[in-house]
Motif scaffolding. Structure first.
Motif, PDB file in Angstrom:
ATOM      1  N   GLU A   1       0.848  -1.187   0.000  1.00 39.93           N
ATOM      2  CA  GLU A   1       0.000   0.000   0.000  1.00 39.93           C
ATOM      3  C   GLU A   1       0.888   1.243   0.000  1.00 39.93           C
ATOM      4  O   GLU A   1       1.626   1.486   0.949  1.00 39.93           O
ATOM      5  CB  GLU A   1      -0.911  -0.033   1.237  1.00 39.93           C
ATOM      6  N   GLU A   2       0.832   1.992  -1.095  1.00 42.24           N
ATOM      7  CA  GLU A   2       1.704   3.162  -1.248  1.00 42.24           C
ATOM      8  C   GLU A   2       0.940   4.477  -1.178  1.00 42.24           C
ATOM      9  O   GLU A   2       1.334   5.476  -1.755  1.00 42.24           O
ATOM     10  CB  GLU A   2       2.456   3.068  -2.584  1.00 42.24           C
ATOM     11  N   GLY A   3      -0.179   4.491  -0.438  1.00 44.74           N
ATOM     12  CA  GLY A   3      -0.994   5.706  -0.351  1.00 44.74           C
ATOM     13  C   GLY A   3      -0.358   6.773   0.522  1.00 44.74           C
ATOM     14  O   GLY A   3       0.851   6.774   0.789  1.00 44.74           O
ATOM     15  N   ARG A   4      -1.188   7.662   1.036  1.00 44.40           N
ATOM     16  CA  ARG A   4      -0.688   8.810   1.787  1.00 44.40           C
ATOM     17  C   ARG A   4      -0.425   8.488   3.247  1.00 44.40           C
ATOM     18  O   ARG A   4       0.213   9.265   3.949  1.00 44.40           O
ATOM     19  CB  ARG A   4      -1.707   9.961   1.699  1.00 44.40           C
TER      20      ARG A   4
ATOM     21  N   ALA B   1      17.209  10.008   6.150  1.00 42.60           N
ATOM     22  CA  ALA B   1      16.916   9.932   7.580  1.00 42.60           C
ATOM     23  C   ALA B   1      18.039   9.306   8.398  1.00 42.60           C
ATOM     24  O   ALA B   1      17.881   9.106   9.598  1.00 42.60           O
ATOM     25  CB  ALA B   1      15.621   9.149   7.798  1.00 42.60           C
ATOM     26  N   GLY B   2      19.169   8.995   7.765  1.00 45.53           N
ATOM     27  CA  GLY B   2      20.291   8.454   8.516  1.00 45.53           C
ATOM     28  C   GLY B   2      20.128   7.001   8.925  1.00 45.53           C
ATOM     29  O   GLY B   2      20.697   6.569   9.935  1.00 45.53           O
ATOM     30  N   LEU B   3      19.376   6.231   8.155  1.00 41.75           N
ATOM     31  CA  LEU B   3      19.204   4.813   8.444  1.00 41.75           C
ATOM     32  C   LEU B   3      20.439   4.023   8.025  1.00 41.75           C
ATOM     33  O   LEU B   3      21.098   4.364   7.039  1.00 41.75           O
ATOM     34  CB  LEU B   3      17.989   4.254   7.692  1.00 41.75           C
ATOM     35  N   SER B   4      20.731   2.957   8.747  1.00 41.94           N
ATOM     36  CA  SER B   4      21.763   2.024   8.305  1.00 41.94           C
ATOM     37  C   SER B   4      21.205   1.187   7.162  1.00 41.94           C
ATOM     38  O   SER B   4      19.995   1.188   6.896  1.00 41.94           O
ATOM     39  CB  SER B   4      22.173   1.110   9.462  1.00 41.94           C
ATOM     40  N   LEU B   5      22.080   0.438   6.487  1.00 43.09           N
ATOM     41  CA  LEU B   5      21.619  -0.439   5.414  1.00 43.09           C
ATOM     42  C   LEU B   5      20.608  -1.450   5.939  1.00 43.09           C
ATOM     43  O   LEU B   5      19.591  -1.716   5.291  1.00 43.09           O
ATOM     44  CB  LEU B   5      22.816  -1.168   4.778  1.00 43.09           C
ATOM     45  N   GLU B   6      20.875  -1.997   7.117  1.00 41.36           N
ATOM     46  CA  GLU B   6      19.958  -2.969   7.713  1.00 41.36           C
ATOM     47  C   GLU B   6      18.598  -2.334   7.998  1.00 41.36           C
ATOM     48  O   GLU B   6      17.554  -2.970   7.771  1.00 41.36           O
ATOM     49  CB  GLU B   6      20.550  -3.541   8.999  1.00 41.36           C
ATOM     50  N   GLU B   7      18.606  -1.097   8.471  1.00 39.90           N
ATOM     51  CA  GLU B   7      17.337  -0.405   8.760  1.00 39.90           C
ATOM     52  C   GLU B   7      16.600  -0.063   7.465  1.00 39.90           C
ATOM     53  O   GLU B   7      15.361  -0.168   7.397  1.00 39.90           O
ATOM     54  CB  GLU B   7      17.617   0.851   9.580  1.00 39.90           C
ATOM     55  N   GLU B   8      17.341   0.344   6.439  1.00 40.01           N
ATOM     56  CA  GLU B   8      16.686   0.617   5.152  1.00 40.01           C
ATOM     57  C   GLU B   8      16.034  -0.651   4.609  1.00 40.01           C
ATOM     58  O   GLU B   8      14.947  -0.599   4.013  1.00 40.01           O
ATOM     59  CB  GLU B   8      17.696   1.172   4.157  1.00 40.01           C
ATOM     60  N   TYR B   9      16.696  -1.785   4.824  1.00 36.23           N
ATOM     61  CA  TYR B   9      16.140  -3.055   4.362  1.00 36.23           C
ATOM     62  C   TYR B   9      14.887  -3.421   5.164  1.00 36.23           C
ATOM     63  O   TYR B   9      13.898  -3.894   4.598  1.00 36.23           O
ATOM     64  CB  TYR B   9      17.185  -4.158   4.481  1.00 36.23           C
ATOM     65  N   GLU B  10      14.910  -3.194   6.477  1.00 33.75           N
ATOM     66  CA  GLU B  10      13.711  -3.425   7.290  1.00 33.75           C
ATOM     67  C   GLU B  10      12.549  -2.582   6.783  1.00 33.75           C
ATOM     68  O   GLU B  10      11.416  -3.053   6.691  1.00 33.75           O
ATOM     69  CB  GLU B  10      13.993  -3.082   8.756  1.00 33.75           C
ATOM     70  N   LEU B  11      12.838  -1.339   6.447  1.00 31.54           N
ATOM     71  CA  LEU B  11      11.805  -0.435   5.940  1.00 31.54           C
ATOM     72  C   LEU B  11      11.231  -0.954   4.624  1.00 31.54           C
ATOM     73  O   LEU B  11      10.022  -0.858   4.380  1.00 31.54           O
ATOM     74  CB  LEU B  11      12.389   0.968   5.750  1.00 31.54           C
ATOM     75  N   LEU B  12      12.088  -1.530   3.775  1.00 32.75           N
ATOM     76  CA  LEU B  12      11.631  -2.084   2.499  1.00 32.75           C
ATOM     77  C   LEU B  12      10.605  -3.196   2.718  1.00 32.75           C
ATOM     78  O   LEU B  12       9.732  -3.410   1.883  1.00 32.75           O
ATOM     79  CB  LEU B  12      12.823  -2.626   1.706  1.00 32.75           C
TER      80      LEU B  12
ATOM     81  N   THR C   1       2.811  -1.129   4.338  1.00 30.58           N
ATOM     82  CA  THR C   1       1.826  -0.044   4.334  1.00 30.58           C
ATOM     83  C   THR C   1       2.558   1.263   4.612  1.00 30.58           C
ATOM     84  O   THR C   1       3.581   1.274   5.322  1.00 30.58           O
ATOM     85  CB  THR C   1       0.704  -0.227   5.376  1.00 30.58           C
ATOM     86  N   GLU C   2       2.035   2.346   4.087  1.00 31.90           N
ATOM     87  CA  GLU C   2       2.681   3.645   4.268  1.00 31.90           C
ATOM     88  C   GLU C   2       2.682   4.048   5.740  1.00 31.90           C
ATOM     89  O   GLU C   2       3.652   4.638   6.233  1.00 31.90           O
ATOM     90  CB  GLU C   2       1.987   4.703   3.416  1.00 31.90           C
ATOM     91  N   MET C   3       1.614   3.725   6.459  1.00 28.57           N
ATOM     92  CA  MET C   3       1.565   4.106   7.868  1.00 28.57           C
ATOM     93  C   MET C   3       2.632   3.380   8.678  1.00 28.57           C
ATOM     94  O   MET C   3       3.271   3.967   9.555  1.00 28.57           O
ATOM     95  CB  MET C   3       0.184   3.830   8.471  1.00 28.57           C
ATOM     96  N   GLN C   4       2.880   2.100   8.376  1.00 33.29           N
ATOM     97  CA  GLN C   4       3.958   1.372   9.048  1.00 33.29           C
ATOM     98  C   GLN C   4       5.303   2.036   8.779  1.00 33.29           C
ATOM     99  O   GLN C   4       6.133   2.171   9.683  1.00 33.29           O
ATOM    100  CB  GLN C   4       3.998  -0.080   8.559  1.00 33.29           C
ATOM    101  N   ARG C   5       5.501   2.438   7.533  1.00 30.99           N
ATOM    102  CA  ARG C   5       6.765   3.077   7.179  1.00 30.99           C
ATOM    103  C   ARG C   5       6.908   4.429   7.879  1.00 30.99           C
ATOM    104  O   ARG C   5       8.003   4.794   8.339  1.00 30.99           O
ATOM    105  CB  ARG C   5       6.873   3.220   5.650  1.00 30.99           C
TER     106      ARG C   5
END
Length: 214
Positions: free
Chosen positions: A109-112, A154-165, A169-173
């Motif tokens: 879900e890539e909404g607002r 936002a200064g995320l590490s590679l591991e954190e960027e991967y978790e975000l991927l 849902t947009e709200m989770q992100r």
């Protein structure tokens, strides 16, 4: 839905909508990009961490081959399309130097999301940049930004960027970035205060006595 895609594993996280410039120099990837461009096919960039190809990545579209060198190397422009999950890596493809993978595409879900939460995230990122004395501008007006647009700022590490991927849902992100910023900004603020104290170098100037009843 599952399908087969060529893959170009890299030690980065790419998000849908992100534009990425690449210099292609390895023979297998020169062949892959040539094939994809000629056949108008997409390819995948799965994230590599600790020399391991992880299961999540982003499907990429070639938007331009900017330059082809005499030795066949290329400068290309690409754009992220959507997140995929690898079901099986296919290491050997007949008559090809590159590998591929059978993938599926998770519902994303890539909404607002929550506009108020997104505003908090953007404010937090700008405060982070102020503390770090960085000057960065986003490519869209604030009201059009989503997490994928700002995650790399936002200064995320590679591991954190991967978790975000892996958040679908947009709200989770948005919540993920909000918690990250709430964690790192106080640390950086304390570091700046520490630097200021160190700059005093043990010399205290213009100190007045306190009016205490002792």
């Amino acid at each position: 839905m599952t399908n087969f895609i060529p893959i170009f594993p890299l030690g980065v996280v790419i998000y849908p909508g992100e534009q990425l410039n690449l210099h292609i120099f390895e023979p297998r990837y020169k062949q892959m990009i040539t094939d994809c461009h000629a056949q108008q096919k997409l390819f995948g960039i799965p994230t590599v961490m600790e020399k391991k190809v992880n299961e999540l990545g982003t499907l990429m579209r070639i938007t331009e081959i900017s330059k082809v060198y005499e030795n066949g190397e290329m400068d290309i422009k690409t754009e992220g399309v959507k997140v995929f999950r690898i079901l099986e890596v296919v290491k050997s493809i007949p008559d090809k130097l590159y590998s591929g993978a059978i993938v599926t595409y998770p519902d994303n879900e890539e909404g607002r999301g929550r506009p108020d939460l997104m505003r908090m995230v953007i404010t937090g990122i700008r405060e982070l940049h102020r503390l770090l004395k960085l000057s960065k501008e986003f490519k869209k007006p604030d009201e059009l930004l989503n997490v994928y647009d700002v995650a790399h700022h936002a200064g995320l590490s590679l591991e954190e960027e991967y978790e975000l991927l892996g958040l679908m849902t947009e709200m989770q992100r948005q919540e993920y970035l909000k918690r990250h910023l709430q964690k790192v900004i106080p640390v950086i603020t304390e570091m700046e205060q520490l630097k200021d104290r160190v700059k005093l170098n043990g010399h205290f100037k213009n100190l007045s006595s306190l009016d205490l009843e002792l």
